[in-house]
Scaffold this motif. Structure first.
Motif, mmCIF file in Angstrom:
data_model
loop_
_atom_site.group_PDB
_atom_site.id
_atom_site.type_symbol
_atom_site.label_atom_id
_atom_site.label_comp_id
_atom_site.label_asym_id
_atom_site.label_seq_id
_atom_site.Cartn_x
_atom_site.Cartn_y
_atom_site.Cartn_z
ATOM 1 N N THR A 186 36.625 1.875 13.897
ATOM 2 C CA THR A 186 35.767 1.568 14.497
ATOM 3 C C THR A 186 34.925 0.581 13.776
ATOM 4 O OG1 THR A 186 34.303 3.564 13.819
ATOM 5 C CG2 THR A 186 35.299 3.523 16.101
ATOM 6 N N LEU A 190 43.221 -1.244 27.782
ATOM 7 C CA LEU A 190 41.507 -1.019 28.278
ATOM 8 C C LEU A 190 41.278 0.302 29.038
ATOM 9 C CD1 LEU A 190 40.434 -4.696 28.669
ATOM 10 C CD2 LEU A 190 40.088 -3.200 26.550
ATOM 11 N N VAL A 226 46.002 -0.990 20.171
ATOM 12 C CA VAL A 226 44.564 -0.493 20.405
ATOM 13 C C VAL A 226 44.241 -0.174 21.524
ATOM 14 C CG1 VAL A 226 42.052 -1.397 19.757
ATOM 15 C CG2 VAL A 226 43.780 -2.074 18.537
ATOM 16 N N ALA A 249 40.921 0.950 24.017
ATOM 17 C CA ALA A 249 39.440 1.101 23.653
ATOM 18 C C ALA A 249 38.879 1.423 24.995
ATOM 19 C CB ALA A 249 38.686 -0.403 23.949
ATOM 20 N N ASP A 250 37.985 2.775 24.854
ATOM 21 C CA ASP A 250 37.464 3.172 26.100
ATOM 22 C C ASP A 250 35.887 2.933 26.142
ATOM 23 O OD1 ASP A 250 38.639 5.657 28.109
ATOM 24 O OD2 ASP A 250 36.443 5.651 27.841
ATOM 25 N N LEU A 252 39.361 3.215 20.061
ATOM 26 C CA LEU A 252 38.011 2.832 19.959
ATOM 27 C C LEU A 252 37.068 3.651 20.971
ATOM 28 C CD1 LEU A 252 38.189 -1.144 19.535
ATOM 29 C CD2 LEU A 252 38.427 0.657 17.657
ATOM 30 N N ASP A 253 36.470 4.737 20.738
ATOM 31 C CA ASP A 253 35.886 5.363 21.398
ATOM 32 C C ASP A 253 34.518 4.819 21.945
ATOM 33 O OD1 ASP A 253 37.555 7.844 22.256
ATOM 34 O OD2 ASP A 253 37.114 8.167 20.162
ATOM 35 N N SER A 287 33.337 2.357 23.461
ATOM 36 C CA SER A 287 33.363 0.810 23.235
ATOM 37 C C SER A 287 33.975 0.272 24.464
ATOM 38 C CB SER A 287 34.772 0.871 21.988
ATOM 39 O OG SER A 287 34.362 1.302 20.792
ATOM 40 N N ALA A 294 34.705 -2.501 26.988
ATOM 41 C CA ALA A 294 35.059 -4.065 27.032
ATOM 42 C C ALA A 294 34.223 -4.703 27.955
ATOM 43 C CB ALA A 294 36.767 -4.207 27.432
ATOM 44 N N HIS A 331 30.534 -1.597 20.645
ATOM 45 C CA HIS A 331 30.476 -0.247 19.968
ATOM 46 C C HIS A 331 29.398 0.491 20.426
ATOM 47 C CE1 HIS A 331 34.254 -1.088 17.983
ATOM 48 N NE2 HIS A 331 33.628 -2.023 16.944
ATOM 49 N N TRP A 374 32.963 -6.005 19.291
ATOM 50 C CA TRP A 374 34.315 -5.862 18.823
ATOM 51 C C TRP A 374 35.284 -6.982 19.453
ATOM 52 C CZ3 TRP A 374 37.785 -5.137 22.575
ATOM 53 C CH2 TRP A 374 37.489 -4.179 23.338
#
Ligand SMILES: Cc1cc2nc3c(=O)[nH]c(=O)nc-3n(C[C@H](O)[C@H](O)[C@H](O)COP(=O)(O)OP(=O)(O)OC[C@H]3O[C@@H](n4cnc5c(N)ncnc54)[C@H](O)[C@@H]3O)c2cc1C
Length: 540
Positions: free
Chosen positions: A4, A16, A37, A39-40, A143-144, A146, A148, A166, A174
């Motif tokens: 992160t 995503l 990766v 990201a959520d 990536l919690d 986080s 998009a 983030h 990010w």
């Protein structure tokens, strides 16, 4: 890759969303050798409706039962589904349940009579805990917290990553550049308060639309569920044992459709699960303990006492519509962009009927696995782009004076949540909604924006508005009643409308017909639906 702290990451595949669809996609891509990766917006493993409750699956062992189930569902879905896709999903779900048992060590029960695994029912928190662990062990960078915010495209117009923030690190930005992107951001429940759907605001729909993607079946978005009137607890399986009463205790009926009709007419409705056999009540408690929580907390014995209920919209989450899928790899109409789970259309297996209750969960597993593997293949051929630029869109301005998010969300809810808007539709109410929502879209770039938390909310507001517009335009174009889409001005099913409706473009929402009676997974023949293209709005 860093977890992160790094704001710039290169990956082969970016996923995503970290619900069931996203985690299966990430796992499949990682197993294919990709650097992945995920990201959520929330915490992968606890975010979204599956992680919050139980999840029944469309799970059938190979055999004649499958053909019968496919035939039955094909008819129930208004003949818009495709039996070949349905069999594919049954096959893949069966394999993934096995995967979950063996590699995820999910503790499935066994039916003592048949000796078969009870693969059709998952406890959501346990399921998603194990999915997170599998994804983590496969080397996926998670990536919690986080969300998009927008997609990236490369110089050839191929989707090549995304940017976001983030939440737990001061909303630092990010950027992930990737060879392919899987969207798995869930459906859109219009912030109705339905169980676990607070994160399902249509963000992926908005990002995809901005990249030029098409949608299908958006009119099949009118799923409502009953919840105790003071809660959003919409797990509804046990409502099959309910009898419904008015507030004087007079019996109204014992099916949900009747209860919904009374609620539509403004009659207060109360439920009592008095048709549950006394011998089964303990088992019910054990199988879905969270269903009983709000009632237990209120001190109500739901088997013997009545409690007031309300109808809560679940939109496309337990509906059917979403991104149009262009092939068996779960590609979309935008190169480099794949879609899985509730963000994608589920018409292929559910037609126009709700996919909640087992089909959506099976679709999330299957489409997640297919899209992840396909994204890995795509990325392998293409590589990570040297240059990629953000697509941009409504609400991305960091101007703190643009603070109309609350009123935009309020407007969207006014035109989506009431039963009179979505459960029963008419040309008049839809035209009214379209006028209001399209006007809002023209001002949205000026009034939506903000920094940090407000920026994330502004994007969610823009997404809700975009989805509401796609839904209203598609619903106006379907001048019949089919599946969950009910038009009181067109109460019959029109055999001439046995095709899908594809919506696209946010500047000017277009609707076109796709496919004939059965439609085709590869797109099929398409034609315009006369007079349904929107004439309003100016921004993508
Ligand atoms: C109350 C309820 C009960 C249900 N029960 C069943 C059932 O029993 N059987 C069944 O088949 N279906 C059921 N459904 C349908 C269920 O929604 C799907 O089966 C399943 O959750 C879909 O998985 P998904 O991964 O596509 O989406 P979700 O589970 O909604 O996950 C989406 C994920 O994307 C993340 N996200 C959203 N926006 C962003 C963003 N901008 N950036 C990054 N991440 C983002 C979210 O945080 C979330 O983790 C139910 C739905 C509800 C509401």
């Amino acid at each position: 890759m860093s977890g992160t702290d790094g704001t710039e990451i290169d990956a082969d595949v970016l996923v995503l969303g970290g619900g069931p669809a996203g985690t299966w996609a990430a796992l499949a891509a990682a197993r294919a050798g990709s650097r992945v990766v995920l990201a959520d917006k929330g915490y992968c493993g606890t975010s979204g409706p599956t992680a919050s409750g139980g999840n029944n699956l469309w799970y059938l062992p190979p055999g004649p039962e499958r053909a019968a189930a496919v035939d039955r569902r094909h008819v129930e879905g208004g003949l818009l589904s495709e039996p070949a896709w349905m069999h594919r999903v049954l096959d893949e779900t069966y394999r993934r349940v096995d995967d979950l048992a063996v590699n995820g060590r999910y503790p499935f029960g066994v039916d003592p009579e048949t000796g078969r695994r009870r693969g059709g029912s998952l406890q959501g928190p346990e399921y998603m805990r194990r999915m997170r662990r599998m994804v983590h062990r496969a080397g996926v960078c998670i990536l919690d917290q986080s969300p998009a915010l927008q997609l990236l495209i490369d110089t050839d117009g191929v989707v090549a990553g995304a940017t976001g923030v983030h939440r737990r690190q001061g909303y630092e930005p990010w950027t992930v550049r990737a060879g392919a992107v899987v969207l798995a951001t869930g459906g859109c429940a219009f912030l109705s308060g339905s169980f676990g759907t607070d994160v399902d605001t249509g963000d992926g729909h908005l990002m995809a639309a901005e990249a030029g993607a098409e949608f299908s079946g958006m009119e099949f978005s009118s799923a409502y569920a009953l919840a105790p009137s003071w809660s959003g607890h919409t797990k509804g399986l046990f409502m099959q044992f309910a009898t419904f009463y008015d507030d004087q205790g007079a019996r109204l009926g014992d099916d949900r459709a009747t209860a919904m009709r009374y609620l539509l007419d403004g009659v207060p409705v109360h439920a009592r699960l008095d048709r549950a056999h006394p011998d089964h009540r303990d088992l019910m408690r054990r199988s879905q303990p969270n269903y009983f929580l709000p009632l237990d907390k209120a001190g109500i014995d739901q088997f013997t006492e009545m409690y007031p209920v309300r109808a809560v919209l679940e939109g496309t989450v337990r509906g059917t519509g979403g991104l149009r899928i262009t092939g068996t790899d779960c590609g979309t109409s935008v190169p480099g962009l794949f879609a899985a789970g509730d963000v994608a259309t589920r018409e292929l297996i559910t037609g126009g009927r709700s996919g909640g209750g087992s089909h959506n969960g099976a679709w999330a597993m299957s489409s997640g696995s297919w899209s992840g593997a396909a994204a890995a293949r795509f990325a392998r051929q293409r590589g990570v782009p040297d240059a990629a630029r953000p697509i941009g869109g409504v609400g991305l301005e960091g101007d703190p004076d643009r603070t109309a998010t609350r009123s935009i969300i309020g407007l969207v809810q006014e035109h989506t949540l009431p039963l009179g808007r979505s459960f029963r539709r008419t040309a008049r109410s839809l035209q009214d909604s379209i006028a209001a929502l399209d006007d809002a879209w023209t001002v949205a770039p000026v009034v939506l924006g903000g920094r940090g938390r407000e920026l994330v909310r502004a994007r969610s507001g823009a997404a809700l508005l975009a989805v509401a517009r796609l839904v209203s335009h598609a619903a106006l174009a379907r001048t019949e009643t089919r599946g969950m889409h009910v038009r009181t001005d067109h109460p019959d099913t029109d055999p001439g409308l046995r095709h899908r409706l594809v919506t696209s473009s946010l500047a000017r929402v277009d609707v076109r017909a796709e496919g004939g009676p059965a439609g085709r997974a590869d797109g099929g023949p398409a034609g315009r639906v006369d007079g349904v293209s929107a004439r309003r709005g100016a921004n993508r």
